[in-house]
Design a protein around this motif. Structure first.
Motif, mmCIF file in Angstrom:
data_model
loop_
_atom_site.group_PDB
_atom_site.id
_atom_site.type_symbol
_atom_site.label_atom_id
_atom_site.label_comp_id
_atom_site.label_asym_id
_atom_site.label_seq_id
_atom_site.Cartn_x
_atom_site.Cartn_y
_atom_site.Cartn_z
ATOM 1 N N ALA A 141 0.834 -1.212 0.000
ATOM 2 C CA ALA A 141 0.000 0.000 0.000
ATOM 3 C C ALA A 141 0.864 1.254 0.000
ATOM 4 O O ALA A 141 0.566 2.226 -0.721
ATOM 5 N N PHE A 151 -4.306 0.531 -8.623
ATOM 6 C CA PHE A 151 -4.509 -0.619 -7.746
ATOM 7 C C PHE A 151 -4.327 -1.935 -8.493
ATOM 8 O O PHE A 151 -3.963 -2.948 -7.902
ATOM 9 N N ALA A 178 -6.359 -3.824 -2.164
ATOM 10 C CA ALA A 178 -5.349 -2.770 -2.254
ATOM 11 C C ALA A 178 -5.957 -1.403 -1.940
ATOM 12 O O ALA A 178 -5.332 -0.587 -1.250
ATOM 13 N N ASP A 181 -6.526 -1.212 1.812
ATOM 14 C CA ASP A 181 -5.254 -1.068 2.519
ATOM 15 C C ASP A 181 -4.711 0.350 2.397
ATOM 16 O O ASP A 181 -4.154 0.893 3.367
ATOM 17 N N CYS A 182 -4.872 0.962 1.231
ATOM 18 C CA CYS A 182 -4.390 2.342 1.048
ATOM 19 C C CYS A 182 -5.180 3.310 1.929
ATOM 20 O O CYS A 182 -4.603 4.246 2.502
#
Length: 375
Positions: A141, A151, A178, A181-182
């Motif tokens: 991330a 992503f 993704a 998570d970011c």
């Protein structure tokens, strides 16, 4: 075959390749496809050592000079092994750090040991050596956010093959995971920065928010967006000044914010320093006023740059003429009309090519923006 007694027992072996060999434990001839190595020792019974697979070997009674072709072939195979595979050649030990290591060999494998390990054996290891997929997701991330990757980059087949080659426990990360998570990483970093701003003592430069304000972007909407950002980051009681350009809607926004912040705390110097006008914008307005005196020249140069760089063929022709005239540089620069230094760089670059423009006009009939010698 008889041995030469005058030469002694240390003479080198003779090598002969024969189609058949008789009197070796059998009355029928023994056909051989590989060379037979014969030792020239002075013993009454010469020793014959056959190295081809599948044939019978004569028992060895004395330790003469022997060459094993099979072992030689095995060594050649080991040397040629991996020629069709990807491998990184080993580097020579040129660093001085190798002076502190000792090289040991175990079962044909060489290792390097450091005597300092005995001294620091009680220190804890820097890494447990265990694979942590959660930590890898966090690192992925950070990588996506740092380099602004999409992503979907974590779903690419080549990327996952590379990761599994070094870490067999690696698990594929989907674009949805993704994204989540970011967002999680952003919230964690936001909390860290918020705690840091609570105890700030020196001037800090941080980007806190990018806010989209729909049109018509009046001063009321701008003031509301800034006040919401300050409350969210809990810095509304620490703001002393705000710098904006000289647009009229900004003047309205600053007047409203000054009134809102003054209700919760006392402003610096009674609010006289709350509105700080952007000096860079003021300087830009001064320069743009001066450039208005040569607006025709500036427009011709701007149109010339756009005309030349619009086509690759025209850009190559322009560079060819510049090379013929031995003028350094081959490309004209664009400018940004709202940045006075960009306009200066465009004009400064065009002055170097002042002799190129007339010749370019002779070879390009559709070019109508050539500056005059007076310009």
């Amino acid at each position: 075959m008889s041995s030469d007694e005058g030469r002694g027992g240390c003479s080198p072996p003779e090598v002969s390749s024969i189609p058949q060999l008789s009197n070796v434990g059998s009355s029928s001839p023994l056909l051989l496809d590989s060379p037979v190595f014969i030792s020239n020792n002075t013993t009454p019974n010469p020793e014959i050592h056959v190295t081809d697979q599948g044939t019978e070997k004569t028992p060895v009674e004395n330790e003469g000079t022997q060459v094993n072709a099979m072992e030689k072939n095995v060594k050649e195979e080991e040397q040629n092994k991996g020629d069709d595979e990807f491998h990184i050649p080993k580097r020579s030990k040129t660093s001085q750090v190798w002076d502190d290591f000792e090289e040991i060999e175990e079962n044909g494998t060489f290792y390097a040991t450091c005597p300092a390990n005995e001294i620091f054996s009680t220190l804890p290891a820097l890494h447990t050596g265990k694979f942590d997929m959660e930590a890898m997701r966090e690192a992925a991330a950070h990588w996506v956010l740092m380099h602004e990757h999409p992503f979907t980059v974590l779903e690419e087949e080549g990327f996952n093959i590379m990761m599994r080659r070094g870490m067999p426990e690696w698990q594929k990360i989907s674009r949805g995971i993704a994204k989540n998570d970011c967002v999680t990483v952003y919230e964690v970093e936001k909390k860290k920065l918020k705690n840091k701003l609570k105890h700030v003592q020196k001037l800090q430069k941080r980007v806190l928010n990018f806010v989209h304000i729909p049109p018509p972007r009046r001063g009321v909407e701008i003031a509301a967006a800034i006040f919401k950002c300050a409350k969210e980051w809990e810095i509304d009681h620490k703001i002393h000044t705000i710098s904006v350009d000289n647009a009229s809607n900004n003047d309205v926004a600053i007047r409203l914010l000054k009134d809102d912040f003054s209700r919760s705390k006392k402003l610096l110097c009674g609010g006289k320093l709350f509105h700080v006008r952007c000096c860079a914008h003021i300087l830009n307005l001064v320069v743009q006023d001066g450039l208005s005196k040569i607006v025709d020249i500036t427009n011709n140069i701007r149109e010339s740059v756009e005309f030349v760089n619009r086509s690759k063929g025209r850009a190559l022709l322009f560079a060819e003429i510049a090379q013929q005239l031995r003028i350094p540089g081959k490309k004209l620069l664009y400018d940004c009309r709202t940045r006075w230094n960009a306009t200066f760089e465009m004009l400064n670059c065009a002055i170097k090519f002042k002799d190129v423009f007339p010749r370019f006009q002779d070879r390009e009939p559709h070019y109508d923006f050539c500056p005059s010698p007076d310009d």
